[in-house]
Design a protein around this motif. Structure first.
Motif, PDB file in Angstrom:
ATOM      1  N   ARG A 578       2.566   9.511   0.540  1.00 36.85           N
ATOM      2  CA  ARG A 578       1.258   9.079   1.063  1.00 36.85           C
ATOM      3  C   ARG A 578       1.365   7.624   1.494  1.00 36.85           C
ATOM      4  NH1 ARG A 578      -1.073  12.308  -3.140  1.00 36.85           N
ATOM      5  NH2 ARG A 578      -1.510  10.493  -4.457  1.00 36.85           N
ATOM      6  N   ILE A 579       1.039   7.395   2.758  1.00 38.13           N
ATOM      7  CA  ILE A 579       1.094   6.025   3.271  1.00 38.13           C
ATOM      8  C   ILE A 579      -0.214   5.739   3.986  1.00 38.13           C
ATOM      9  CG2 ILE A 579       2.302   4.415   4.793  1.00 38.13           C
ATOM     10  CD1 ILE A 579       4.837   5.997   4.424  1.00 38.13           C
ATOM     11  N   ALA A 580      -0.923   4.713   3.524  1.00 38.76           N
ATOM     12  CA  ALA A 580      -2.164   4.337   4.208  1.00 38.76           C
ATOM     13  C   ALA A 580      -1.819   3.733   5.569  1.00 38.76           C
ATOM     14  CB  ALA A 580      -2.937   3.325   3.370  1.00 38.76           C
ATOM     15  N   ALA A 581      -2.727   3.921   6.507  1.00 44.78           N
ATOM     16  CA  ALA A 581      -2.434   3.540   7.894  1.00 44.78           C
ATOM     17  C   ALA A 581      -2.063   2.072   8.030  1.00 44.78           C
ATOM     18  CB  ALA A 581      -3.628   3.869   8.783  1.00 44.78           C
ATOM     19  N   THR A 582      -2.656   1.208   7.202  1.00 47.30           N
ATOM     20  CA  THR A 582      -2.419  -0.231   7.360  1.00 47.30           C
ATOM     21  C   THR A 582      -1.477  -0.783   6.290  1.00 47.30           C
ATOM     22  OG1 THR A 582      -4.388  -0.644   6.036  1.00 47.30           O
ATOM     23  CG2 THR A 582      -4.672  -0.644   8.430  1.00 47.30           C
ATOM     24  N   ALA A 583      -0.855   0.082   5.503  1.00 50.93           N
ATOM     25  CA  ALA A 583      -0.010  -0.391   4.412  1.00 50.93           C
ATOM     26  C   ALA A 583       1.279  -0.999   4.943  1.00 50.93           C
ATOM     27  CB  ALA A 583       0.310   0.768   3.479  1.00 50.93           C
ATOM     28  N   ASP A 584       1.862  -1.941   4.162  1.00 52.19           N
ATOM     29  CA  ASP A 584       3.227  -2.340   4.478  1.00 52.19           C
ATOM     30  C   ASP A 584       4.153  -1.580   3.537  1.00 52.19           C
ATOM     31  OD1 ASP A 584       3.985  -3.847   2.122  1.00 52.19           O
ATOM     32  OD2 ASP A 584       2.644  -5.427   2.834  1.00 52.19           O
ATOM     33  N   PRO A 585       5.466  -1.613   3.776  1.00 51.55           N
ATOM     34  CA  PRO A 585       6.355  -0.711   3.024  1.00 51.55           C
ATOM     35  C   PRO A 585       6.370  -0.956   1.517  1.00 51.55           C
ATOM     36  CG  PRO A 585       7.450  -1.551   4.989  1.00 51.55           C
ATOM     37  CD  PRO A 585       6.159  -2.307   4.871  1.00 51.55           C
ATOM     38  N   SER A 586       5.985  -2.162   1.069  1.00 54.02           N
ATOM     39  CA  SER A 586       6.048  -2.433  -0.371  1.00 54.02           C
ATOM     40  C   SER A 586       4.717  -2.164  -1.063  1.00 54.02           C
ATOM     41  CB  SER A 586       6.456  -3.889  -0.589  1.00 54.02           C
ATOM     42  OG  SER A 586       5.473  -4.748  -0.025  1.00 54.02           O
ATOM     43  N   SER A 587       3.716  -1.789  -0.291  1.00 50.01           N
ATOM     44  CA  SER A 587       2.394  -1.580  -0.881  1.00 50.01           C
ATOM     45  C   SER A 587       2.380  -0.318  -1.742  1.00 50.01           C
ATOM     46  CB  SER A 587       1.373  -1.453   0.263  1.00 50.01           C
ATOM     47  OG  SER A 587       0.277  -0.692  -0.139  1.00 50.01           O
ATOM     48  N   PRO A 588       1.611  -0.345  -2.862  1.00 41.33           N
ATOM     49  CA  PRO A 588       1.444   0.894  -3.643  1.00 41.33           C
ATOM     50  C   PRO A 588       0.773   1.988  -2.824  1.00 41.33           C
ATOM     51  CG  PRO A 588       0.150  -0.941  -4.580  1.00 41.33           C
ATOM     52  CD  PRO A 588       0.902  -1.497  -3.429  1.00 41.33           C
ATOM     53  N   GLU A 589       0.155   1.591  -1.723  1.00 38.77           N
ATOM     54  CA  GLU A 589      -0.468   2.559  -0.804  1.00 38.77           C
ATOM     55  C   GLU A 589       0.563   3.247   0.080  1.00 38.77           C
ATOM     56  OE1 GLU A 589      -4.640   2.056  -0.241  1.00 38.77           O
ATOM     57  OE2 GLU A 589      -3.540   2.587  -2.090  1.00 38.77           O
ATOM     58  N   ALA A 590       1.826   2.884  -0.100  1.00 41.52           N
ATOM     59  CA  ALA A 590       2.893   3.495   0.686  1.00 41.52           C
ATOM     60  C   ALA A 590       3.952   3.987  -0.293  1.00 41.52           C
ATOM     61  CB  ALA A 590       3.495   2.474   1.653  1.00 41.52           C
ATOM     62  N   ALA A 591       3.728   5.176  -0.841  1.00 44.12           N
ATOM     63  CA  ALA A 591       4.588   5.606  -1.950  1.00 44.12           C
ATOM     64  C   ALA A 591       4.802   7.105  -1.961  1.00 44.12           C
ATOM     65  CB  ALA A 591       3.967   5.166  -3.271  1.00 44.12           C
ATOM     66  N   PHE A 592       5.940   7.499  -2.565  1.00 41.37           N
ATOM     67  CA  PHE A 592       6.193   8.897  -2.917  1.00 41.37           C
ATOM     68  C   PHE A 592       5.569   9.135  -4.283  1.00 41.37           C
ATOM     69  CE2 PHE A 592       9.712   7.995  -0.002  1.00 41.37           C
ATOM     70  CZ  PHE A 592       9.693   9.130   0.817  1.00 41.37           C
ATOM     71  N   HIS A 593       4.882  10.254  -4.443  1.00 41.06           N
ATOM     72  CA  HIS A 593       4.225  10.588  -5.701  1.00 41.06           C
ATOM     73  C   HIS A 593       4.865  11.822  -6.306  1.00 41.06           C
ATOM     74  CE1 HIS A 593       0.794   7.791  -4.981  1.00 41.06           C
ATOM     75  NE2 HIS A 593       1.214   7.961  -3.731  1.00 41.06           N
ATOM     76  N   GLY A 594       5.216  11.698  -7.614  1.00 39.44           N
ATOM     77  CA  GLY A 594       5.754  12.841  -8.340  1.00 39.44           C
ATOM     78  C   GLY A 594       4.703  13.403  -9.279  1.00 39.44           C
ATOM     79  N   ALA A 595       5.175  14.049 -10.345  1.00 41.55           N
ATOM     80  CA  ALA A 595       4.229  14.635 -11.296  1.00 41.55           C
ATOM     81  C   ALA A 595       3.705  13.551 -12.244  1.00 41.55           C
ATOM     82  CB  ALA A 595       4.924  15.739 -12.094  1.00 41.55           C
TER      83      ALA A 595
END
Ligand code: SMO
Length: 789
Positions: A578-595
């Motif tokens: 999940r990557i928010a449209a305005t996120a940069d690559p280090s943002s928590p808004e740009a992350a792979f999510h597991g269980a």
């Protein structure tokens, strides 16, 4: 990937627009270079002459002079430029840089290098040429006349060679014999100038210590230029680097190495320094290769029910003084595409290349397809008139239908996908409108609709091999996720103002599922770009580099996901990005999510990947870079239909294009804004060729069109305000991503559309509308001959 990052199909403003509009462009003349010297050329003032003397004594004595290379000096320093596509029997297999016989006015005979551009021009004028005039051969008719003076040694009767494509002669003869109507006409498509905003130019720097030659060039094919330079200068590939900076248009005129460009590089090597040449507009008019230059005798045979039985043409190609690297290539494409989007029982064409004492001709946007469309659509129109059928109806009866695709033509082209009828009907419907009530009696107004196919994804390497073209057709890309998660794309195609860097960024961003501004596209440098023989020409860059990028992004997205899954101790399918449209690559808004709320940012994934920390996990390979070469299984065909409305002034012969409607199927559109710009620009260029453009020489073969005073390009007021462009999309079945070409499509149909509309407006002169451009004087002569004015 994720639904948030749909980039393909979005009208994103092209990246280069703002930079260029604000003056941030770096064209050849803008590049800084230390201790750079300046070049000028000694050019032949005659169309045909033996060079008996090249006396540079005075120039060399001048303190401003750094170097002069004349024909004898060049002979010791350069080999000829190789050709890649020859006609069978073609006697001339390369283009010499050192010449002792001038074969066209403006041909470079020598180079002068001096401290300033002005000094270089002065000193070039100080070189004393001793020329022994030879008879000029300015036209194809002159060249083919009995006892014509020879232009190229070994070319009997000035013929460079000939080739025939399509149905056997017996099939054509049989079709002609059973036809209800056979229409035969003679066509002339004159020479035209490409007129790029930025003329040609080269900045060459040679370091004697390292033996490295670095060449910046306003080129549309840096790898091809490097190969040619190696051949001409005897250098190794690893010694030569060619970089295309911003390129201000090319349209086919900057595909190949020219002799004058080679001389600049030879001078840099000789001096062990940097030499720049920026072509003047006047030189561009006389020294840059020209386009079109075709004459044809062509016929169409139609049955009583209006079924096409045969297309047949004899094409004469004015090659000029040398067959360029692709020689009669455009004319061969005319022959290959004469049948266009229609069924026919038979179709064939013969191409004869002819040498004249004029500047060589070569590729120009549309590459033979504009010529084919003009010949074919005019013939179809004339046949409709003879049969008393509506031209649109006759076309619809013969168009290849969607259920007939894939369809292989008589010249062996396989059309993959499209709906030719839907496109034509849409163009006709758009153009339907009542005539304005206030037309004066001396104005006639009418509309015509025409259709064509556009070769794209040029070309499968196997096809090039079959045509005897010494090039590869594949395109490679290198796609990398950097250590901070940003993305870099390297490709061998280049940006010539067409916006390819933006389109490729959109494809990469969509494939990886990341925001568009994370992606940077690097083009134009042979040291870093994947090899590309053909680069940015032939409506191919988006289909081939884009197709390769679709594959590369899919693979790299999978690798990144597997890497993240390893860190999250999950299976790749259990991981969501999940990557928010305005996120940069280090943002928590740009992350792979597991269980269970576990996540890892995009940047951290890349960072750890670069450190090799994923190696203990399931991914056996963690290099975050993909190199993909894509060689298409076959060509893909874009297609389109154009409608033009014209108002013909019976008094002056002036043709005004009062409305224009273009419907294209270019497959999946990556960027509708760019597509719109490309089609618009192509239409503008095509309208110029329809109405005003013709490169002319006088009886001595000396150029008459030497500036925009004598050579009229369409201006903004010549482009109809009612210019409508629509797209119907049938995805390509052979290109990953479903893309088709659109770089040339806009330019292919305008001459056919305008001429057919004039024919509809003034049927009395329809049979004469076979030569371009339709200038007022040409139209008025036809009107007068028909007794109308
Ligand atoms: S005529 Mo083009 O640059 O293939």
């Amino acid at each position: 990937m994720t639904g948030e990052h749909r980039h393909i199909g979005r009208p994103v403003p092209p990246r280069h627009h703002e930079r260029l509009v604000r003056g941030g462009g770096r064209f050849l003349a803008d590049l800084r270079a230390a201790d750079v010297l300046h070049a000028a050329f000694v050019r032949s003032p005659l169309a045909h002459a033996a060079v008996a003397g090249f006396d540079a004594t005075a120039a060399r004595r001048d303190p401003r002079c750094a170097l002069v290379l004349g024909p004898d000096d060049l002979a010791g320093r350069t080999a000829a430029i190789p050709t890649v596509w020859r006609l069978p029997g073609q006697p001339q297999e390369s283009i010499p840089v050192a010449v002792h016989t001038a074969r066209y006015a403006g041909q470079p005979l020598g180079i002068v290098v001096a401290r300033t551009p002005t000094a270089a021009l002065d000193l070039a004028e100080a070189v004393r040429l001793d020329l022994a005039p030879l008879p000029p051969v300015p036209t194809v008719a002159d060249a083919l006349a009995e006892h014509a003076p020879p232009v190229v040694p070994g070319a009997a009767g000035n013929e460079a060679g000939r080739i025939r494509f399509g149905s056997p002669a017996e099939e054509i003869a049989a079709a002609l014999a059973r036809a209800a109507v056979v229409v035969e006409r003679e066509f002339t498509l004159p020479r035209v100038h490409h007129s790029p905003l930025e003329p040609r130019g080269v900045l060459a720097a040679y370091e004697a210590g390292t033996g490295l030659l670095t060449v910046h060039a306003s080129s549309q094919s840096p790898h091809a230029m490097r190969q040619d330079l190696c051949a001409v200068l005897g250098l190794r590939a690893d010694q030569v680097r060619v970089i295309a900076p911003d390129v201000g248009g090319s349209f086919g005129s900057k595909v190949f190495l020219y002799p004058d460009e080679a001389m600049v590089c030879a001078a840099a090597v000789a001096l062990g320094g940097a030499v720049r040449w920026v072509e003047s507009r006047a030189e561009n008019f006389t020294g840059a290769y020209q386009g079109r230059a075709q004459q044809a005798t062509a016929r169409l045979a139609v049955s009583g029910e209006g079924r096409f039985l045969a297309f047949d043409a004899d094409l004469l190609a004015d090659l000029g003084a040398y067959a360029t690297q692709a020689g009669a290539g455009p004319h061969q494409v005319t022959a290959l595409t004469l049948q266009g989007p229609y069924h026919a029982d038979a179709a064939a064409a013969t191409v004869r290349g002819v040498y004249t004492t004029r500047v060589p001709t070569g590729a120009y946007r549309g590459y033979g397809m504009q010529e084919a469309a003009f010949i074919r659509e005019r013939l179809v129109d004339e046949a409709a008139r003879e049969l008393g059928l509506s031209p649109v109806e006759l076309r619809l009866r013969n168009l290849i239908r969607p259920q007939d695709l894939p369809h292989t033509t008589h010249t062996g082209l396989t059309y993959d996908s499209g709906d030719y009828g839907a496109v034509l009907r849409r163009a006709a419907a758009l153009a339907e409108r009542p005539p304005p009530p206030d037309d004066p009696p001396w104005v006639r107004r009418a509309t015509a609709v025409v259709a064509a196919v556009e070769i794209s994804a040029f070309a499968p390497t196997a096809l090039l091999e079959a045509f005897g073209i010494a090039w590869s057709g594949w395109e490679g890309v290198r796609l990398r996720i950097n250590h901070d998660g940003t993305v870099t794309v390297h490709s061998g195609v280049i940006a010539v103002g067409q916006g390819i860097e933006t389109s490729l960024a959109q494809i990469a961003a969509e494939g990886l599922g990341v925001p568009l501004d994370w992606v940077r596209v690097e083009l134009g440098d042979t040291d870093t770009a994947p090899h590309s023989d053909l680069s940015a020409q032939a409506s191919r860059a988006l289909t081939l580099a884009g197709g390769a990028l679709v594959i590369a992004a899919r693979q790299l997205a999978g690798r990144m996901r597997a890497l993240a899954a390893g860190f999250l101790k999950a299976e790749p399918e259990q991981v969501t990005l999940r990557i928010a449209a305005t996120a940069d690559p280090s943002s928590p808004e740009a992350a792979f999510h597991g269980a269970g709320g576990a996540r890892i940012t995009w940047r951290e994934t890349a960072h750890r990947g670069y450190r090799g920390w994923g190696r203990a996990h399931r991914t056996d390979r963690i290099r975050l870079e993909e190199s993909v070469d894509f060689d298409p299984p076959q060509l893909t065909f874009a297609h389109g239909a154009h409608a033009a409305e014209v108002a013909v002034d019976l008094g002056t012969g002036r043709v005004e294009v009062t409305g224009y409607w273009a419907v294209h199927d270019s497959g999946v559109l990556v960027n509708p804004l760019i597509a719109h710009g490309q089609i618009t620009g192509g239409i503008a260029q095509g309208l110029g060729q329809a109405l005003t453009e013709e490169a002319r020489v006088d009886g001595a073969g000396l150029p008459v069109t030497r500036s925009f005073r004598e050579y009229t390009l369409p201006a903004a007021q010549d482009i109809p305000e009612d210019l409508v462009i629509e797209h119907l999309c049938t995805p390509s079945t052979v290109i990953p991503g479903g893309f088709k070409g659109l770089g040339e499509g806009g330019a292919i149909l305008p001459p056919a559309a305008v001429a057919c509309a004039v024919a509809a407006a003034v049927p009395e002169i329809a049979h004469t509308l076979t030569s371009l451009p339709l200038t007022p004087s040409r139209v008025r002569a036809a009107l007068r001959a028909a007794g109308i004015t």
